[in-house]
Design an enzyme around this catalytic site. Sequence first.
Site, short mmCIF file in Angstrom:
data_model
loop_
_atom_site.label_atom_id
_atom_site.label_comp_id
_atom_site.label_asym_id
_atom_site.label_seq_id
_atom_site.Cartn_x
_atom_site.Cartn_y
_atom_site.Cartn_z
N HIS A 187 -0.67 -9.73 1.97
CA HIS A 187 -1.03 -8.36 1.57
C HIS A 187 -1.69 -8.39 0.21
CE1 HIS A 187 2.97 -7.70 -0.79
NE2 HIS A 187 2.93 -8.95 -0.39
N CYS A 211 -5.12 -2.28 -0.48
CA CYS A 211 -4.44 -3.00 0.59
C CYS A 211 -4.88 -2.55 1.97
CB CYS A 211 -2.93 -2.86 0.44
SG CYS A 211 -2.31 -1.17 0.59
N HIS A 216 1.78 1.24 2.49
CA HIS A 216 1.38 -0.12 2.13
C HIS A 216 1.15 -0.92 3.41
CE1 HIS A 216 0.69 -3.52 -0.33
NE2 HIS A 216 1.78 -4.17 0.03
#
Length: 232
Positions: free
Chosen positions: A74, A163, A62
Amino acid sequence: MKNPVQQAASLLLEKLMMLLVHVRPLLVGSGGETTPPPPGDYDTSCFKRGDLLEVPRTLFIHFGIYLGENRVAHLMPDILPSFTDDLRQIQQVVTNKRLILGVIARTASVRVDTVENFAYGGSILVNHMDRLFEDQVLGSEEAARRAEKLMGTTAYSLLWNNCEHFVTYCRYGAPVSFQTDKFCETVKMIIRDQRSVLASVLVGLASIVCLGLAPSTTLPTIFIPFFLWMAG
């Protein structure tokens, strides 16, 4: 021992789950919701505004952009912005239900969370991707400003707008995802090696979710691009 068809189907499903569980492990509490992250011990003094933060997980990574003052921007799949404009509700930690429904509905938001909520107990790498882009790294302030300009609801795609696309656009000026590339190569390898009907069916069904094909699309229409892709 599994036969080749079973092995192909198993590997493909594993890779699909890697993308579906995009942000954090499914830590289920009461009511099927995500349990709160444990208290973190992150030294944010070593982070600079515009830094690219990377949290490795077991099957995925991530990404976020550090904005300063313990804030990280994010991109996360989230269904809630489709139903309400209440920022107090939206800003609450995203549960797995919200996340998975966001993936299915292809809806996300670029949001700001604390470092603790962003990392969710994981270790953090700082600017680890810079080595892959060499002279393409933008200024730290430019990266942070790009992230701030993209705040809010956005379309989501597991393959085309996740992301990693968000952070690479902010810090390097080009939205790319190495995780997506690796996933696509894995799928191509499975189809080329096994040539199985089952694997092709699974890829076709996955394309409905990942590529956002219309429900009215017929199965032969779904599979044609993959057979061409396989031969390429």
